[in-house]
Enzyme design. Structure first.
Site, short mmCIF file in Angstrom:
data_model
loop_
_atom_site.label_atom_id
_atom_site.label_comp_id
_atom_site.label_asym_id
_atom_site.label_seq_id
_atom_site.Cartn_x
_atom_site.Cartn_y
_atom_site.Cartn_z
N LYS A 173 2.12 -14.64 -7.48
CA LYS A 173 3.66 -14.10 -7.38
C LYS A 173 3.79 -12.64 -7.86
O LYS A 173 4.87 -11.93 -7.62
CB LYS A 173 4.40 -15.01 -8.45
CG LYS A 173 3.82 -14.96 -9.95
CD LYS A 173 4.19 -13.70 -10.65
CE LYS A 173 3.66 -13.69 -11.97
NZ LYS A 173 3.99 -12.34 -12.90
N ASP B 290 8.02 -18.99 -12.08
CA ASP B 290 7.45 -17.49 -12.38
C ASP B 290 7.85 -16.55 -11.17
O ASP B 290 8.09 -15.49 -11.54
CB ASP B 290 5.91 -17.76 -12.53
CG ASP B 290 5.36 -16.67 -13.34
OD1 ASP B 290 6.12 -15.79 -13.72
OD2 ASP B 290 4.18 -16.60 -13.44
O1 LIG Z 1 3.75 -12.75 -15.30
C1 LIG Z 1 4.75 -12.35 -15.95
C2 LIG Z 1 6.14 -13.16 -16.12
O2 LIG Z 1 5.88 -14.52 -16.15
C3 LIG Z 1 4.95 -10.79 -16.28
O3 LIG Z 1 5.01 -10.09 -14.99
P1 LIG Z 1 4.52 -8.63 -14.76
O4 LIG Z 1 2.82 -8.58 -14.96
O5 LIG Z 1 4.92 -8.34 -13.50
O6 LIG Z 1 5.37 -7.98 -15.77
#
Ligand SMILES: O=C(CO)COP(=O)(O)O
Ligand SMILES: NC(=O)C1=CN([C@@H]2O[C@H](COP(=O)(O)OP(=O)(O)OC[C@H]3O[C@@H](n4cnc5c(N)ncnc54)[C@H](O)[C@@H]3O)[C@@H](O)[C@H]2O)C=CC1
Length: 332
Positions: free
Chosen positions: A190, A243
């Site tokens: 993701k 997520d």
């Molecule tokens: O994993 C995350 C939210 O679940 C945080 O995402 P980032 O690392 O892109 O900030």
């Protein structure tokens, strides 16, 4: 009483320490810098979670042996690409029976290993006590005690339940799972899709474009995951679509913000220079692409993100390349 250690004093390590402490589990954190350790011992982490008062029940040290002593749960929260080197230093300090929990959302460059595999290999830990936590859990919101759910996975679900019970303050609801592969991959992939969505946003594209990337990104995640032995149901859950939505939509996401800056025309080096925290997708796009190639899985969005981040293609060019692909059935 269950005791925990958290290795890594960045935003998610610190927020998760608060989850444990608020859930009634005392925590000792390990940090690299004495100044950071002193700050945490005084009740805050202004570098990563400014303005947040940490709960009682968290203390910190620079000594890994002291941090892990008597811990039933050891949580690892460092950048994915440094974990192997960190474990070489920490392995001797990790209690023999403790659950070792990965908060990391990346795939190792060079080896294409997931973090649980690196922990098993470099830490000499049996897979039955390696646990992964992943879900829509932006650290700042969790630290503000905004309600959220997550997934805690272990091949031994009793160990996942033990970690879940220790991580259950009123604002954090963990579900358990036995699908370590799916939960880990959902979290790592993701980040790469969020880079793509950020680029689309930076190019001025609208919600149809972003929803198309998110949905086709989920198709890539599921295809790769199923090839690697994940349960497809995981990808429609919190560690999959949950997520993906949080990260791709939130201005708090470092990966989305990184992509946004690229879409606005900054170079990779310029974006790296203004990014202070870990944006895992920047390195993991390459290892995930390698993993997909090794298993003969088609991942066109991930391929194009890697082309921007590592081969100097422009975000505008790669959108064109994606739209001109041969037509196909949605389920293929
Ligand atoms: O994993 C995350 C939210 O679940 C945080 O995402 P980032 O690392 O892109 O900030
Ligand atoms: N921040 C978030 O919202 C979330 C982050 N994650 C994941 O958690 C993992 C950790 O991320 P964050 O805490 O957010 O990162 P961060 O960038 O906020 O903090 C990283 C921490 O690792 C330390 N560190 C950096 N290099 C190191 C090295 N060579 N050796 C030892 N320590 C080192 C830093 O000092 C810092 O304490 C990442 O894999 C990330 O994808 C998962 C869910 C939410």
């Amino acid at each position: 009483m269950t005791r925990a250690a958290v290795f890594g004093t960045g935003s998610w390590g610190t927020a998760y320490a608060a989850v444990l402490a608020d859930g009634g589990t005392p925590v000792t954190m390990w940090g690299r810098r004495q100044a950071m350790v002193d700050q945490i011992n005084a009740g805050s982490n202004e570098d990563y979670l400014p303005g947040i008062r940490l709960p009682e029940g968290i203390r910190a040290t620079t000594d890994p042996v002291e941090a892990a002593a008597d811990a039933d749960i050891v949580v690892l929260a460092v950048p994915s690409q440094t974990l192997r080197a960190n474990l070489a230093e920490w392995a001797h300090a990790l209690p023999r029976r403790a659950a070792i929990v990965s908060l990391m959302k990346g795939v190792e460059l060079g080896t294409t290993k997931r973090m649980s595999e690196v922990i098993a290999e470099a830490g000499g830990i049996e897979p039955g006590r390696i646990v992964v936590v992943s879900g829509p859990n932006l650290a700042k919101e969790i630290a503000q005690k905004q309600p959220a759910a997550s997934v805690i996975a272990c091949i031994d679900e009793r160990i996942a339940e033990m970690v879940a019970e220790a991580s259950n303050p009123p604002y954090f609801r963990p579900y358990t799972s036995g699908d370590v592969i799916g939960v880990e991959l959902g979290g790592a992939v993701k980040n790469v899709i969020a880079l793509a969505v950020g680029m689309a946003e930076g190019l001025g594209m609208g919600d149809n474009s972003k929803a198309s990337i998110i949905t086709r990104g989920l198709a890539e995640t599921s295809r790769l995951g199923m090839k690697l032995g994940a349960d497809p149901v995981t990808f429609s859950g919190l560690a999959g679509v949950g997520d993906l939505i949080a990260t791709c939509m939130s201005p708090l996401s470092r990966n989305r913000t990184f992509g946004l800056n690229l879409g606005k025309g900054m170079t990779v080096d310029e974006v790296v220079a203004v990014t202070r925290q870990t944006a895992e997708g920047v390195k993991s796009c390459e290892s995930i692409l390698q993993l997909a190639h090794d298993h003969g899985v088609s991942v066109p969005i991930i391929e194009q993100v890697a082309a921007v981040v590592h081969d100097g293609r422009s975000p505008k060019e790669v959108v064109g390349a994606l739209m001109l692909r041969a037509l196909k059935n949605e389920a293929e």
